[in-house]
Design a protein around this motif. Structure first.
Motif, PDB file in Angstrom:
ATOM      1  N   PHE A 768       0.605  -1.267  -0.095  1.00 19.98           N
ATOM      2  CA  PHE A 768       0.020  -0.007  -0.009  1.00 19.98           C
ATOM      3  C   PHE A 768       0.769   1.114   0.220  1.00 19.98           C
ATOM      4  N   VAL A 769       2.027   1.208   0.848  1.00 22.55           N
ATOM      5  CA  VAL A 769       2.747   2.183   0.727  1.00 22.55           C
ATOM      6  C   VAL A 769       3.408   2.421  -0.670  1.00 22.55           C
ATOM      7  N   THR A 770       3.791   1.440  -1.460  1.00 22.11           N
ATOM      8  CA  THR A 770       4.217   1.587  -2.878  1.00 22.11           C
ATOM      9  C   THR A 770       3.594   2.441  -3.713  1.00 22.11           C
ATOM     10  N   VAL A 771       2.220   2.179  -3.413  1.00 20.93           N
ATOM     11  CA  VAL A 771       1.253   3.020  -4.389  1.00 20.93           C
ATOM     12  C   VAL A 771       0.967   4.284  -3.992  1.00 20.93           C
ATOM     13  N   GLY A 772       1.254   4.531  -2.941  1.00 25.80           N
ATOM     14  CA  GLY A 772       1.011   5.796  -2.279  1.00 25.80           C
ATOM     15  C   GLY A 772      -0.242   5.872  -1.834  1.00 25.80           C
ATOM     16  N   GLY A 773      -0.887   4.550  -1.110  1.00 26.53           N
ATOM     17  CA  GLY A 773      -2.233   4.202  -0.923  1.00 26.53           C
ATOM     18  C   GLY A 773      -2.475   5.062   0.346  1.00 26.53           C
ATOM     19  N   PHE A 774      -1.882   5.078   1.506  1.00 29.15           N
ATOM     20  CA  PHE A 774      -2.252   5.736   2.589  1.00 29.15           C
ATOM     21  C   PHE A 774      -2.554   7.284   2.540  1.00 29.15           C
ATOM     22  N   LEU A 808      -2.662   7.864   9.110  1.00 25.88           N
ATOM     23  CA  LEU A 808      -3.054   6.757   9.008  1.00 25.88           C
ATOM     24  C   LEU A 808      -2.126   5.455   8.837  1.00 25.88           C
ATOM     25  N   ARG A 809      -1.101   5.960   8.208  1.00 25.47           N
ATOM     26  CA  ARG A 809       0.188   5.116   7.889  1.00 25.47           C
ATOM     27  C   ARG A 809       0.735   4.606   9.208  1.00 25.47           C
ATOM     28  N   ASN A 810       0.901   5.469  10.261  1.00 23.47           N
ATOM     29  CA  ASN A 810       1.349   5.094  11.193  1.00 23.47           C
ATOM     30  C   ASN A 810       0.465   4.361  12.048  1.00 23.47           C
ATOM     31  N   LEU A 811      -0.612   4.422  12.123  1.00 23.26           N
ATOM     32  CA  LEU A 811      -1.737   3.369  12.830  1.00 23.26           C
ATOM     33  C   LEU A 811      -1.704   1.957  12.482  1.00 23.26           C
ATOM     34  N   ALA A 869       8.881   6.320  -4.695  1.00 22.05           N
ATOM     35  CA  ALA A 869       9.408   7.443  -5.272  1.00 22.05           C
ATOM     36  C   ALA A 869       9.655   7.401  -6.754  1.00 22.05           C
ATOM     37  N   PHE A 870       9.946   6.090  -7.385  1.00 20.24           N
ATOM     38  CA  PHE A 870      10.090   5.953  -8.730  1.00 20.24           C
ATOM     39  C   PHE A 870       8.556   6.331  -9.495  1.00 20.24           C
ATOM     40  N   TRP A 871       7.474   5.609  -8.923  1.00 17.46           N
ATOM     41  CA  TRP A 871       6.330   5.774  -9.337  1.00 17.46           C
ATOM     42  C   TRP A 871       5.811   7.488  -9.566  1.00 17.46           C
ATOM     43  N   GLU A 872       6.272   7.944  -8.462  1.00 16.21           N
ATOM     44  CA  GLU A 872       5.937   9.322  -8.522  1.00 16.21           C
ATOM     45  C   GLU A 872       6.738  10.116  -9.767  1.00 16.21           C
ATOM     46  N   SER A 873       7.744   9.552 -10.021  1.00 21.89           N
ATOM     47  CA  SER A 873       8.639  10.319 -11.150  1.00 21.89           C
ATOM     48  C   SER A 873       8.505   9.631 -12.341  1.00 21.89           C
ATOM     49  N   CYS A 874       7.828   8.649 -12.686  1.00 17.96           N
ATOM     50  CA  CYS A 874       7.457   7.915 -13.796  1.00 17.96           C
ATOM     51  C   CYS A 874       6.399   8.526 -14.743  1.00 17.96           C
ATOM     52  N   PRO A 875       6.441   8.287 -16.168  1.00 21.46           N
ATOM     53  CA  PRO A 875       5.453   8.909 -16.791  1.00 21.46           C
ATOM     54  C   PRO A 875       4.099   8.181 -16.523  1.00 21.46           C
ATOM     55  N   SER A 876       3.103   9.062 -16.694  1.00 29.75           N
ATOM     56  CA  SER A 876       1.963   8.407 -16.041  1.00 29.75           C
ATOM     57  C   SER A 876       1.279   7.484 -16.906  1.00 29.75           C
ATOM     58  N   LYS A 877       1.594   7.456 -18.203  1.00 35.84           N
ATOM     59  CA  LYS A 877       0.935   6.344 -19.012  1.00 35.84           C
ATOM     60  C   LYS A 877       1.673   5.243 -18.730  1.00 35.84           C
ATOM     61  N   LEU A 878       2.974   5.093 -18.802  1.00 40.57           N
ATOM     62  CA  LEU A 878       3.629   3.605 -18.361  1.00 40.57           C
ATOM     63  C   LEU A 878       3.325   3.445 -16.948  1.00 40.57           C
ATOM     64  N   ALA A 879       3.327   4.295 -15.817  1.00 39.35           N
ATOM     65  CA  ALA A 879       2.922   3.876 -14.594  1.00 39.35           C
ATOM     66  C   ALA A 879       1.402   3.231 -14.510  1.00 39.35           C
ATOM     67  N   GLU A 880       0.473   3.725 -15.226  1.00 37.98           N
ATOM     68  CA  GLU A 880      -0.881   3.361 -15.375  1.00 37.98           C
ATOM     69  C   GLU A 880      -0.726   1.836 -15.936  1.00 37.98           C
ATOM     70  N   ALA A 881       0.098   1.487 -16.764  1.00 28.33           N
ATOM     71  CA  ALA A 881       0.138   0.257 -17.468  1.00 28.33           C
ATOM     72  C   ALA A 881       0.785  -0.828 -16.599  1.00 28.33           C
ATOM     73  N   ILE A 882       1.971  -0.456 -15.915  1.00 23.40           N
ATOM     74  CA  ILE A 882       2.686  -1.640 -15.253  1.00 23.40           C
ATOM     75  C   ILE A 882       2.558  -1.268 -13.733  1.00 23.40           C
ATOM     76  N   LYS A 883       1.848  -0.409 -13.162  1.00 25.93           N
ATOM     77  CA  LYS A 883       2.010  -0.149 -11.644  1.00 25.93           C
ATOM     78  C   LYS A 883       1.155  -1.225 -10.823  1.00 25.93           C
ATOM     79  N   GLN A 884       1.726  -1.838  -9.928  1.00 30.32           N
ATOM     80  CA  GLN A 884       0.985  -2.631  -9.327  1.00 30.32           C
ATOM     81  C   GLN A 884       1.489  -2.617  -7.742  1.00 30.32           C
ATOM     82  N   PRO A 885       0.628  -2.935  -6.666  1.00 28.81           N
ATOM     83  CA  PRO A 885       1.069  -2.737  -5.408  1.00 28.81           C
ATOM     84  C   PRO A 885       2.159  -3.791  -5.016  1.00 28.81           C
ATOM     85  N   ASP A 886       2.162  -4.849  -5.471  1.00 27.85           N
ATOM     86  CA  ASP A 886       3.150  -5.731  -5.114  1.00 27.85           C
ATOM     87  C   ASP A 886       4.552  -5.729  -6.007  1.00 27.85           C
TER      88      ASP A 886
END
Length: 1650
Positions: A768-774, A808-811, A869-886
């Motif tokens: 969840f941290v990876t995808v900025g879920g909190f 929320l993340r700390n909880l 941090a990588f997903w935040e700097s990654c192009p949105s189109k590529l991130a949308e295609a390959i971004k996964q929580p795990d």
């Protein structure tokens, strides 16, 4: 808390731990607790208080009693005993006592073996010793009945009753009153009896009050019903065991009366068990108002003092009541009742005994409901609550890796994550239940179903510990039963308000009760005359609000006060006091006794002389208070040590503390208290934050987003984690109270499984941290979370946050922060045990494992942050295609250079290595390759620093700037691949985690799943299975979108080996076409089975996807073809059975048509043969009818006679001329009729002309033989090579074994392969064959032909199928017997030639066969070589054979090659499989003769032995009847079947043997049995000639009653190797044939038949 203890001092410091018992009265801060000098050197682990006595239990299992003993309650064998110090109970020496409990005036102890002892007052039977009188010494209580002999695990005592809990979770009771739960009223029960009201339920804990009882019971898992009826059945009706009604119960309230109406017209007579249904506010009744006013005024003065309290706290009571009335509420039976001030009470007149009326007459159910609704309306009863609709989801285990799932499966039983924890919100709100949390749990059934694994918690606790109910029964005048009314209950009833609260312990006081939940919350109910409940409630349980939300884990109840043991500062427990304070005079009187010397509050002598000996300080800061209505901390307890246990009775208080001399106790308390705190934090978070984020509105917002699944995973496992922590908290509390060893804790005993829960939770949080879920959840849920700011403040000690993402993340990370604490505290604990001890090793191992887990979690967090941090700097189109929580980033070519070899100048290539995929991005496109299907190797261009990546359908050649970077990239890729292949967690791949220099490449052969996109043959198909260097290789499954599916073997990307291919039908309702068999280069080639969609089934050989070779097809219409195929058409020799036409064709085929020589058999009994051309019969042919009529001439299909021919009738007459017409419909004849010449009856008929136009036996089934010839290398026109043939056989067996591994047992496969792949000694050419060699050949061939794994076995199997299909069914025609015989001979001849390839020392068959030793003197020597195991003769015959064999010499080393024949070698193997079909033809051929013979047998066998022997003219001296007559009561003329019995039994076995040689052996043995019988009965040597032997043998033949003897004789004649040999066996066979003919044709005289 002290520091680490040096190892050298561990033993002494551990042993110095001492538990001390203290007693006191009141709650003033300067109170001095008392200890007892004679217990100062002992570890007291339990203290129990009675009304006037106390009992103590030490860790040495010794019991000490103290106080008044006039009723014998001290156990010192005195009735006038009063002790000032605890005295040892001598009678319990040697007993391993583990618990001691005091009733009001009696005492009970429990031993480790489950034995209970009681003593003291037994006037009500409370001692359970069978007598109603007091006893002053321990007496054993006999607890048993006819059904069981229980082992007791818990005991509890009240004023006049005692309860015991057995290991089978059953309660036993004895004493007097409704508190027994036995329904016995006021009748004493002096011996233990089982409480039937809770039989079938699992009772976890019991507690006795003065006149009531409580029990914690595992909540029963019942089937779900609708609405409130389910709750009624589950929570109320289940407790009323004697009230058994099948339909709904309606109650009418009118002036306290109850009317019960049932649809079944019956009700229980035990009305005491019916719960009160009166609609009053439970908290509005002051039970004290019902009591008559006391003449004495202490209560009044106490009340006045309480209103002007000047104790350690002061509270405005009016404001307190207003605050409680405004904030508190209680749920009773589905209704909401607001708290009322104590001054509000119900008039006494309204509380009176119920009058009960039961209708037993017919009553309409609908009318009753209507009437009752009208009557209940004025009462304004609230409607029952609607059932909560839950949507359980089985997501937890389905999302877990198998390794984690298997570990967790050992930790817990199926969890209902809808655990109803008792939670608080900000410390102010009333209790709430978590049951309504949306999608927050998994039901037991769904969890087991979805995951396929079951949880099981080792040890005495399981998940049911938290799924509990509290049941009560007994007297309820003070509301101590918690049922919402002040009525008595003679049977156990569930307290609804505590269901789902997670209650783990109950405490029954004299007039009030308490319950403690696993979350640290305490509930109380009952008498509240002095504020001992801590709230304004009374009749139903309400939560006690603790100062600073302190977590309670033990409690005790006195007559008018309550003790609460809760966690305090620095993890040291505090004791809180509620209720009445002893009067000032009482405290002063107590003070005059002086403070004991060993009191921890003992002042110096100088200070003590300056003040009176009183426990009451007169300083201005402490004022006397009459009662404490809110929990009041007792600060003086902290000076006594670390409290472990509390007890109370009357106005006394007691506790057990530990001095913490070594520091061990402090660490253990810290571990237990921090675990309770974590459990509280988790339950609070779950009931507030998670509930807010799980609302339907939030679910709609999350639906379809990348955040939905990981958040649901966190929520689900958060619930599981809370239950896990609760179990550990309960276990740690037991360890603190020394009721359980530390090493028995689940977190130590099942450490791996326990840690697996935390480890998997860490994975979910990091995902969840990876995808900025909190951060995302904090934004979209800000409105909902803003309502719970106080929760963040309390649990995180933070001010109001600007945003909710980080809090929320700390909880959610609270459980992960606990891991470090586990490692630290367990490591500290281990230092208090001797090195090498079991405890030391277990704690050390556990501590190190938690440290390793902490490092792993830190690493996961770091990888998660890097990837975020990588997903935040990654192009949105590529991130949308390959971004996964795990998914975790491992390497980026923007920071670690890597390019495509020979890439264009303007091209841009970006390579990303993730933990599960490798991404190649360029401009706006990208390709993602799963790591499981990437093979990374150094490139061939070594000087260019290249890396070769091979993937399915493509490959990449990459280039690194330097050799070092190339090696680093190659190492990283291969390590990532290996991590995926070995099921490591995502993000765990790190160079630092691998030893230096270790560069082991991943396996070349691996499992994977892939969607083909470019390959034409597999386009759009999904392959899942084994891969090798980018191609399917091994076992796998290939499935196309249109439904086609192949499952089987692959070789280098092609279907090759054994596989199943399914082709679905495009038409609805039509079955799919399925091929199952061998493949070569993606085509059906080899043996297989094809099931067509129309129901046809083909089994046979294929080549290039077509039927080619030998095969058999079963048509759905009933037709059958077996024979040769060529390019998907029938071609060669074959059999076609057409059942609809009623005929069978056997002959040649060409291009799917009958073409060549052939014959036809019809169901009408016609037989015709001729030359077929394109399915038509043309030219000269032969036709035979059932009655023997023969036509030879022009013949066409039909059969139709159409030209010149000769028609011969059965009588011998014949027509010669021209014929025309269909046979059977009238035939026109133009020719000459000739009469047959006169002939004698015995003259033979003209030989049959059939067989001229049929296929020769040696030309049949050639494709079947060619299969084996191909394996042995005989189709290349080369000289056979025996060694190559053996190697080919071994390969064929191995291949076939792999195909048949699913059908064959593993041991069977290995055994067969081992035996058949081993070349026998006779398989090597030696130039001759000895007897030993011959036996080895026989044994090998018997095994080879017995299994289809061997080419020879498969050959024989195919031949047997062909033979049976040819000669069974329509082929069972007597005219076919010659063909059947010749076909068997052909089988043997051709099989023998194949066997000679393997055993080339076997002689070649040639026309001039050598004289075989079937007859004459060679017989006794040679038949030994043949295996007759198939014949299975009876013991008598077997003994004869063994006796004959014993006379033979030992195995000779001489060459016996000249005696070996194909018939002798193979008939015993081949004939048993073909015998049924063959002998059926013999029986049909000889049907008339056999019937005639059987009729003669029947008539002859009606004769007694004497008459038959006389008729056959057997010499009287050979009748052998004398010995029989002596032992028989019958006359000699009536005796039957007694002569030559052994010979008769032997000859009868002829029908159970198959080969001619076996049958001849049976005949020979029968002859030998005749000779032996004569020799036994003769006193002198007898020489028998044929004249004497023939009639005897005829007698044996007749008595043997062989029904088809003629067929047996003909079979021997047809298949015997040499038919004209004058040897001994030949004479015997000729004699048998003569006996058959004589019996069949000889006419019996008419007078001899009667």
């Amino acid at each position: 808390m002290e520091g680490n203890v040096e190892p050298d001092d561990t033993a002494s410091k551990r042993q110095s731990l001492q538990s001390v018992a203290y007693t006191w009265k009141g709650f003033l801060s300067n109170t001095s607790p008392y200890t007892y000098p004679n217990l100062s050197a002992k570890n007291v682990i339990k203290v129990s208080l009675g009304s006037r006595h106390s009992a103590f239990l030490t860790d040495q299992h010794a019991v000490y009693c103290y106080g008044s003993g006039e009723l014998g309650q001290l156990g010192h064998k005195k009735f006038s005993d009063v002790t000032k110090q605890p005295v040892l109970v001598q009678d319990l020496k040697g007993e391993n006592v583990i618990d001691v409990v005091c009733g009001s005036n009696h005492t009970a102890v429990l031993c480790s073996d489950g034995i209970v002892f009681c003593w003291g007052d037994s006037s009500s039977g409370q001692c359970g010793i069978g007598q109603i009188e007091k006893t002053n010494s321990p007496q054993q209580v006999q607890i048993s009945d006819t059904d069981s002999d229980p082992i007791i695990t818990q005991i509890s005592c009240g004023d006049s009753h005692t309860l015991a809990l057995s290991s089978s979770a059953e309660i036993w009771a004895w004493g007097t009153g409704p508190q027994l739960g036995l329904g016995t009223g006021s009748t004493p029960v002096p011996t233990p009896r089982k409480v039937q009201g809770l039989v079938g339920r699992k009772v976890l804990q019991i507690s006795c009050g003065s006149n009531h009882s409580l029990a914690v019971v595992q909540k029963a898992r019942t089937s779900k019903l609708s609405g409130g009826r389910q709750r009624d059945m589950d929570e109320e009706s289940s407790g009323t065991s004697s009230l058994q009604m099948t339909d709904e119960i309606y109650s009418l309230h009118e002036e306290g009366d109850i009317v019960i109406i049932t649809d079944t017209r019956t009700a229980s007579s035990s009305v005491e068990e019916i719960p009160s249904m009166r609609s009053f506010s439970p908290d509005s009744i002051d039970v004290a108002a019902r009591r008559p006013a006391q003449k004495d005024a202490p209560a009044k003065s106490d009340s006045e003092d309480s209103n002007n309290s000047q104790g350690t706290y002061t509270v405005d009571e009016d404001k307190e009541k207003e605050a409680e009335a405004g904030q508190s509420e209680s749920v009773v039976n589905g209704e909401v009742f607001h708290d009322q001030p104590d001054s509000v009470s119900t008039p006494t007149s309204t509380i009176r005994p119920e009058r009960r009326l039961t209708f037993t007459e017919s009553f309409d159910s609908a009318s009753a409901k209507k009437y009752l609704a009208q009557q209940l309306k004025p009462l304004q009863l609230a409607e029952p609550p609607k059932p909560v609709k839950t949507s359980p989801k089985d997501r937890i285990l389905a999302s877990l890796p198998q390794a984690v799932s298997s570990k967790i499966s050992k930790l817990m039983s199926p969890l209902s994550l809808r655990s109803k924890f008792s939670l608080t919100e900000c410390g102010e709100q009333e209790d709430t239940e978590v049951e309504e949390l949306m999608m927050s749990g998994v039901s037991q059934h769904e969890l087991g179903k979805s995951s396929g694994v079951r949880f099981s918690l080792e040890g005495p606790l399981d998940d049911s510990t938290l799924q509990t109910e509290v049941w009560s029964w007994g007297k309820g005048a003070n509301g101590q039963l918690g049922q919402g009314d002040p009525l008595d209950k003679a049977q156990p009833l569930v307290i609804k308000q505590l269901t789902g609260k997670g209650v783990v312990r109950v405490i029954a006081g004299p007039n009030h009760s308490m319950a403690i939940a696993s979350s640290g919350q305490a509930f109380s109910w009952g008498c509240n005359s002095d504020g001992q409940l801590g709230h304004n409630g009374q009749l139903v349980p309400k939560r006690i609000k603790m100062p600073n939300n302190a977590l309670v884990w033990d409690a005790a109840a006195g007559s008018t006060h309550t003790l609460l043991l809760a966690d305090g500062n620095s993890f040291q427990p505090d004791i809180y006091y509620l209720g009445k304070q002893p009067s000032l005079q009482e405290l002063k009187n107590e003070g005059r006794t002086g403070t004991p010397e060993n009191s921890p509050l003992k002042e110096s002598k100088e200070a003590s002389k300056k003040r009176p000996m009183s426990s009451i300080a007169k300083g201005p800061t402490v004022k006397y208070a009459a009662r404490a209505k809110q929990p009041e901390k007792l600060p003086f307890i902290r000076k006594c040590g670390w409290a472990q246990f509390v007890a109370a009775a009357s106005d006394l208080c007691a506790c057990i503390t530990d001095k913490n001399a070594s520091g061990f106790t402090a660490i253990l308390h810290e571990l237990a208290a921090s675990e309770r705190l974590l459990h509280y934090q988790l339950t609070t978070t779950r009931s507030t934050i998670i509930k807010a984020l799980s609302s339907p509105d939030m679910n709609k917002v999350l639906e379809g987003t990348i955040y939905q699944q990981p958040f649901r995973q966190i929520v689900d496992l958060f619930s599981l984690l809370g239950t896990t922590v609760a179990h550990n908290s309960i276990g740690l509390m037991a360890a603190v109270q020394r009721s359980r060893d530390l090493v028995e804790l689940a977190m130590l005993k099942s450490g791996a499984e326990y840690r697996a829960v935390f480890e998997q939770y860490a994975v979910y949080v990091c995902n969840f941290v990876t995808v900025g879920g909190f951060t995302h959840m904090g934004k979209i849920g800000s409105d909902a979370l803003s309502k719970h700011e106080a929760v963040f403040t309390e649990l995180l000690n933070e001010e109001k946050p600007a945003s909710y993402g980080t809090p929320l993340r700390n909880l959610m990370k609270l459980p992960l922060d606990r891991v470090k604490c586990y490692a630290y505290l367990l490591g500290k604990l281990k230092d208090y045990y001797a090195q090498g001890s079991t405890e030391f090793n277990l704690l050390k191992e556990s501590s190190e494992s938690w440290e390793a887990l902490q490092r792993s979690i830190d690493e996961k967090k770091a990888h998660a942050e890097e990837t975020r941090a990588f997903w935040e700097s990654c192009p949105s189109k590529l991130a949308e295609a390959i971004k996964q929580p795990d998914r975790r980033l491992l390497r980026d070519s923007r920071t670690k250079s890597l390019t495509l070899l020979n890439a264009g100048r303007l091209s841009q290539h970006w390579f990303l290595l993730f933990a599960d995929i490798f991404v190649h991005a360029q401009f706006t496109t990208h390709q993602a390759f799963p790591l499981a299907l990437i093979w990374a190797e150094p490139g061939q261009q070594a000087d260019q620093n290249t890396i070769q990546l091979t993937m399915p359908e493509t490959s990449l050649t990459l280039q690194a700037p330097t050799p070092a970077e190339k090696a680093e990239w190659l190492w990283s890729v291969n390590q990532a691949i290996d991590a995926v292949l070995t099921n490591q967690k995502p993000g765990c791949v790190s160079p630092a985690a691998v030893p230096a220099g270790q560069k082991i490449p991943p396996k070349l052969t691996r499992q994977g799943r892939y969607l083909f996109l470019g390959q034409p043959k597999f386009k759009d198909a999904v392959y899942e299975g084994t891969w090798h260097l980018g191609k399917p290789h091994g076992k796998g499954t290939l499935q196309w979108p249109d439904g086609r599916k192949y499952s089987g073997q692959f070789v280098q990307g092609q279907q090759h080996g054994y596989g199943v291919y399914t082709t679905p039908s495009t038409e609805k309702g039509i079955k799919a076409q399925v091929y199952e068999g061998e493949w070569q280069e993606s085509c059906m080639s080899g043996y297989g089975t094809l099931r067509y969609s129309n129901g046809d089934i083909y089994q046979g050989d294929f080549n290039d996807g077509m039927r080619h070779g030998h095969g058999i097809i079963h048509s759905s219409t009933g037709n059958l073809y077996i024979g040769e195929w060529h390019n998907d058409r029938r071609h060669g020799y074959g059999i076609m059975e057409e059942r609809l036409r009623g005929e069978k064709y056997m002959g040649k085929w060409e291009n799917d048509c009958r073409h060549g020589n052939g014959m036809v058999i019809t169901m009408a009994g016609l037989y015709y043969e001729g030359l077929f051309t394109q399915n038509k019969l043309m030219g000269v042919g032969i036709l035979l009818t059932e009655d023997g009529t023969v036509y030879e001439g022009e013949l066409t299909t039909g059969p139709t006679l159409s030209g010149k021919g000769l028609l011969m009738l059965p009588s011998g007459d014949f027509f010669d001329g021209t014929f025309s017409g269909l046979w059977g419909d009238g035939v026109k004849v133009n020719g000459t009729f000739s009469k047959a010449a006169d002939s004698t009856p015995n003259s033979t008929k003209q030989a049959s002309p059939i067989g001229k136009f049929t296929v020769a036996a040696d030309d049949k089934w050639e494709d079947v033989y060619n299969q084996v010839r191909s394996v042995l290398g005989l189709l290349e026109n080369k000289r056979p090579d025996s060694q190559k043939a053996w190697a080919a056989v071994a390969v064929a067996i191995s291949s076939r074994t792999r195909q048949e591994k699913d059908r064959l047992h593993k041991d069977e496969r290995s055994k067969v392969v081992e035996e058949l792949q081993k070349i026998p000694s006779s398989g090597h050419s030696k130039g001759k064959i000895t007897e030993e060699d011959y036996k080895a050949i026989q044994e090998y061939l018997a095994k080879a032909f017995d299994t289809s794994l061997h080419p020879l076995g498969r050959l024989l199997e195919n031949l047997c199928v062909a033979y049976r299909e040819t000669y069974i069914g329509l082929g069972a025609h007597r005219w076919l017997l010659p063909y059947a015989v010749e076909e068997i001979k052909s089988y043997v001849k051709r099989i023998y030639q194949l066997v000679r390839v393997l055993f080339n020392d076997l002689p070649n068959e040639h026309p001039n066969k050598p004289e075989t030793p079937v007859h004459d003197h060679h017989t006794s020597d040679f038949h030994y070589y043949y295996d007759y195991s198939d014949s299975h003769p009876p013991p008598a015959v077997e003994a004869k054979i063994a006796k004959s064999a014993s006379k033979n010499r030992q195995l000779s080393t001489d060459d016996i090659t000249c005696h070996i024949t194909s018939d002798g070698l193979l008939y015993p193997i081949v004939l048993p499989r073909l015998y049924p079909a063959l002998f059926t033809l013999y029986a049909l051929k000889n049907e008339e003769e056999d019937q005639q013979y059987q009729d003669r047998l029947r008539r002859l066998n009606e004769r007694p032995d004497m008459a038959l022997l006389a008729y056959l003219k057997v010499d009287q001296k050979f009748w052998l009847l004398e010995e029989v007559v002596k032992d028989s009561l019958k006359r000699i003329s009536e005796i039957r079947d007694v002569s030559y019995v052994a010979a008769v039994e032997c000859l009868q076995n002829m029908s159970t043997t198959f080969s001619p040689r076996q049958k001849l052996l049976i005949i020979h043995t029968a002859w030998e049995a005749i000779k032996e019988a004569i020799e036994v009965h003769s006193t002198e040597s007898v020489t028998l000639g044929m004249d004497e032997l023939f009639p005897i043998f005829q007698y044996v033949v007749i008595r043997a009653r062989i029904p088809h003897l003629g067929s047996e004789i003909q079979l021997i004649n047809d298949l015997m190797e040499v038919k004209s040999d004058p040897g001994q066996w030949g004479h015997m066979f000729t004699t048998l044939e003569a006996c058959y003919l004589l019996t069949r044709y000889d006419k019996l005289p008419e007078d001899s038949l009667h």
